[in-house]
Enzyme design. Sequence first.
Site, PDB file in Angstrom:
ATOM      1  N   CYS A   1      -2.956   8.469   6.462  1.00  0.00           N
ATOM      2  CA  CYS A   1      -3.580   7.198   6.871  1.00  0.00           C
ATOM      3  C   CYS A   1      -2.563   6.313   7.593  1.00  0.00           C
ATOM      4  O   CYS A   1      -1.368   6.602   7.588  1.00  0.00           O
ATOM      5  CB  CYS A   1      -4.087   6.446   5.642  1.00  0.00           C
ATOM      6  SG  CYS A   1      -5.360   7.314   4.699  1.00  0.00           S
TER       7      CYS A   1
ATOM      8  N   HIS B   1      -5.699  -0.501   5.700  1.00  0.00           N
ATOM      9  CA  HIS B   1      -5.337   0.883   5.357  1.00  0.00           C
ATOM     10  C   HIS B   1      -6.461   1.765   5.865  1.00  0.00           C
ATOM     11  O   HIS B   1      -7.510   1.885   5.245  1.00  0.00           O
ATOM     12  CB  HIS B   1      -5.179   0.994   3.828  1.00  0.00           C
ATOM     13  CG  HIS B   1      -4.783   2.358   3.344  1.00  0.00           C
ATOM     14  ND1 HIS B   1      -3.927   2.546   2.276  1.00  0.00           N
ATOM     15  CD2 HIS B   1      -5.125   3.611   3.738  1.00  0.00           C
ATOM     16  CE1 HIS B   1      -3.762   3.837   2.052  1.00  0.00           C
ATOM     17  NE2 HIS B   1      -4.476   4.507   2.914  1.00  0.00           N
TER      18      HIS B   1
ATOM     19  N   THR C   1       0.844  -1.191   0.000  1.00  0.00           N
ATOM     20  CA  THR C   1       0.000   0.000   0.000  1.00  0.00           C
ATOM     21  C   THR C   1       0.882   1.245   0.000  1.00  0.00           C
ATOM     22  O   THR C   1       2.095   1.146   0.224  1.00  0.00           O
ATOM     23  CB  THR C   1      -0.991   0.019   1.184  1.00  0.00           C
ATOM     24  OG1 THR C   1      -1.994   0.998   0.943  1.00  0.00           O
ATOM     25  CG2 THR C   1      -0.304   0.346   2.505  1.00  0.00           C
TER      26      THR C   1
END
Lengths: 183, 122, 203
Positions: free
Chosen positions: A52, A69, A47
């Site tokens: 985040c 995530h 990712t």
Amino acid sequence: MTKHGSWFSGQGSGGRGQQETVTPDRKEIAVGMADIKIGKAPAMISTILGSCIAVCLYSSKDKTGGLLHLMMASSKGASKINNFKKAKYADTGILELLGQLKNFYGLNQRSLVAKIFGGAKVLKNVTAPIGENNQQAVKEILKENGIAIFASKLGGEKGYRIKFDLETGKVKCQIFGHEFEEY
Amino acid sequence: MSKKIIVADDAPIIRLMLKDILTDAGYEVVKECENGRHAFESYKELRPDLVTMDIVMPEMDGIQALEQILKFDQNAKVVMVTAVDQREFLMKAIRLGATDYIVKPFENDRVISAVKKALGKE
Amino acid sequence: MENKDKIKIDRALKLIAKLSIDKSSQVLSKMIKSGASIELEDVYMADISRVTEEVMLKADNEVVGAFIDLVGDAPFKFLFYVNTKDSLVLTDLMLRREIGLTKEFNLYAQSAVQELGNILASAISNIFSTDFQISMKPKPPTVINDFESIVFQEYVIDAACERNEILIIQSIFRIVKFDIHCSMFIMPLGKSEQILQYVTGFM
């Protein structure tokens, strides 16, 4: 010349924190915002994130794990009807990740360890401490569920690229402008 | 003696472009400012012959700075140089006393003719 | 919403997209004194997880992005970005000097993207004002240099916090002579849906 297309291919239902099982012959699976992917070795889950947080949970005995995530600390105030994305929030997302690992692979939290990454402040003019709030919430919820944090790389002002290797449990983390480091 | 100009724009590249255009035309850029507040403070300090003023800037926008400068010196020459091409902003700037209103992207000639016209009004 | 209203909104969106993108390519060409063609023009609803996943899979670039909030009657969020190495060429083009003089990503390269974003966002708000009498004004840009995925995520994150599907108008320009691709996104926020209803009145 490369032909460019829209980002959105129009596939997938979106919505309810859909998981996608990673089968051994699929090498690298990407996890978008507010999403969870789980799988087994030899696959890799990856990712890219800024404010985040990526929560990687791994069982070394089973060479199995998952990546969440998440975007926000708390689902308090969010409407939980109509397409509620559990993976968007730390409180519901971590529980959802644990639930999927248990339901799909029979893992319980005693066999899992965590590695967490992200929570950067990429946009300087954002006054709310989103990244910091996310960091705090993740640490608290993992502690509440008895999951030790084996490694973490948090904060800063640049994006993170994460590659979670389910063969070894190691996570390669690259912060923009730097080389990959292993955690 | 060269006429003195202050260039106000939050984009360094636009300040550089305007500085190059004005310097090549024989003007002296005495100060570059990145927002309206800095432009107003610099005007009071340096009393230039003209100011080029962007509109969309942080802290104090160009319209507010124009107003402040003209309250301070009703004879100030301020040429707006902005990407905002809307009647509401144009009319407000002219009503407040701006000498001209140049829309980005601009041609060098447009900048020079606006400056010459503004300075020729003395 | 009735089906015929949905069709009208869809047409309004496509009209806004077409006008905005056409104007932007003209303004971009004028700014850099080099032809910019429209390679992509699309309007779509995207699930936040799927679209950010697809960006990660398709794009692995380092980019410079300018974020601009358009405030007023029809709030929009605007994003313009280009590969970091191509921003150096854009800097030389804007400064009308020999290509290759800007050798590293510096204050002026960052500012070049900042100002291109500002000018394009302003051009779009000018159309709303002139063609639809909708008042919009850009705020000062924010610029970041990071992974392409990060720039896109930070662009959509506020809207994504509030909802799971976001409406995006996307375009890609190609600066033909130098084979540089620039991406531009327009995302209507909240009360802009009322504005779309208003725009249908012009059609």
